[in-house]
Every structure is written in structure tokens, then in C-alpha cells.
Write an enzyme that holds these catalytic residues in place. Structure first.
Site, PDB file in Angstrom:
ATOM      1  N   HIS A  38       0.897  -1.157   0.000  1.00 48.22           N
ATOM      2  CA  HIS A  38       0.000   0.000   0.000  1.00 48.22           C
ATOM      3  C   HIS A  38       0.934   1.205   0.000  1.00 48.22           C
ATOM      4  O   HIS A  38       1.898   1.247   0.775  1.00 48.22           O
ATOM      5  CB  HIS A  38      -0.887   0.024   1.251  1.00 48.22           C
ATOM      6  N   CYS A 116      -4.469   1.919  -4.625  1.00 52.09           N
ATOM      7  CA  CYS A 116      -3.659   2.976  -4.030  1.00 52.09           C
ATOM      8  C   CYS A 116      -2.360   3.198  -4.796  1.00 52.09           C
ATOM      9  O   CYS A 116      -1.884   4.327  -4.920  1.00 52.09           O
ATOM     10  CB  CYS A 116      -3.351   2.647  -2.570  1.00 52.09           C
TER      11      CYS A 116
END
Length: 172
Positions: A38, A116
Site C-alpha cells: 500500500h 492505491c
């Protein structure tokens, strides 16, 4: 512009698996993965990221993920805070109406294609002209190229990651 006119842009990298990918990936995928990544961009004192609820921000390291596993400080931008606020915070809103509308809306979040990391990569290019490391952006295709990845895709497609923060796109 001289060096004093540039502002730091940091790439925050989190391992969502907390080390489990490194341990289990050879067994499950037949290849080593160092993490399930992420990412977020930190600029002008805020961490910006894309999750299932849209584009969010928080203080750096302020998500429930805690401190990032690594920080890449090798970026800088010429956008000062006022220009950033006008051209990025507002532009992120406009971005969502223009570019991000098809990539980073709430209903387009997808763990493999619109996540993301694609958002962070686009924002990094917008601010600095540089991309984030390919080991991060190539991870979904690497996982999906394995039989186990293909078998898990229906389950993984239903997962929406949301590490918290303030939604800045006005969605959800």
C-alpha cells in the site's frame, strides 16, 4: 527556480501482509514476494492515498497502518503549498473530474487495476515527473500470473482496503 523553491515529496510504503507475503508467497505462488504494498504520497505535511472510499488524506503515518515500512524521500516538487493547494488539493478534485474520474472514483477501486499504487504513481508523476518503483506497480500482474492468483482473483476482487483518513473527494 533554485533548490529553496523545491518541496519534499515522500513515498510511504506499507506492507499490508506484515511480513506474511515474504513467508507464504513461495509456497502459495511459487515465487518470492517481499510484501503486499500500500503506498501513499506525503507532501506539505499530509499523506494522500486512494482507498475504497476515494481519495483520502491524514497526517503522515496517521492511518491505522501506523508508521510505513519504508519511506522514499527521493522526490521533490516545485509546487509550493499555495500552488499545491490550488493545483493539487483542488486539482485532485478536478483530477477526479478529469483523469481520476475514470481511474480513482469510489466505484472504480479494484485491488488489482485501480488501487492505491496506481493513484500514488499518477500523483508522483504529476508532482515530480517520476514514477514509484516498478516492484510495487508490477505486483498485481505478478500475482495474477500464477495459478493461485487466478484462483483467488474472484475473492480478491471483492476486497476493498481502507486504512482510514479524511475523504477529500466528497465521495461516501
Amino acid at each position: 527556480m533554485d533548490q529553496t523553491d523545491s518541496y519534499p515529496v515522500k513515498l510511504y510504503i506499507y506492507d499490508m501482509s506484515r511480513g506474511m507475503a515474504r513467508q507464504l508467497s513461495p509456497l502459495l505462488l511459487g515465487r518470492q514476494l517481499d510484501g503486499i504494498w500500500h503506498t501513499a504520497i506525503v507532501v506539505h505535511g499530509k499523506e494522500f492515498f486512494f482507498v475504497g472510499e476515494g481519495i483520502n488524506n491524514c497526517p503522515p503515518g496517521g492511518t491505522p497502518l501506523g508508521e510505513p515500512d519504508s519511506i522514499v524521500p527521493a522526490f521533490s516538487t516545485l509546487y509550493g503549498l499555495s500552488v499545491f493547494s490550488l493545483n493539487v488539493c483542488v486539482c485532485l478534485h478536478l483530477f477526479s473530474l478529469f483523469f481520476l474520474i475514470w481511474v480513482h472514483r469510489v466505484d472504480t477501486y479494484n485491488l488489482f487495476e485501480h488501487n492505491c499504487n496506481t493513484f500514488t504513481n499518477e500523483v508522483a508523476q504529476f508532482l515530480t515527473g517520476k514514477t514509484i518503483p516498478s516492484y510495487i506497480t508490477d505486483l498485481p500482474s505478478e500475482v495474477l500470473s500464477t495459478p493461485f492468483g487466478q484462483a483467488l482473483r474472484p475473492l480478491l476482487d471483492s476486497i476493498v482496503i481502507n486504512p482510514g483518513g479524511n475523504n477529500i473527494t466528497g465521495q461516501r
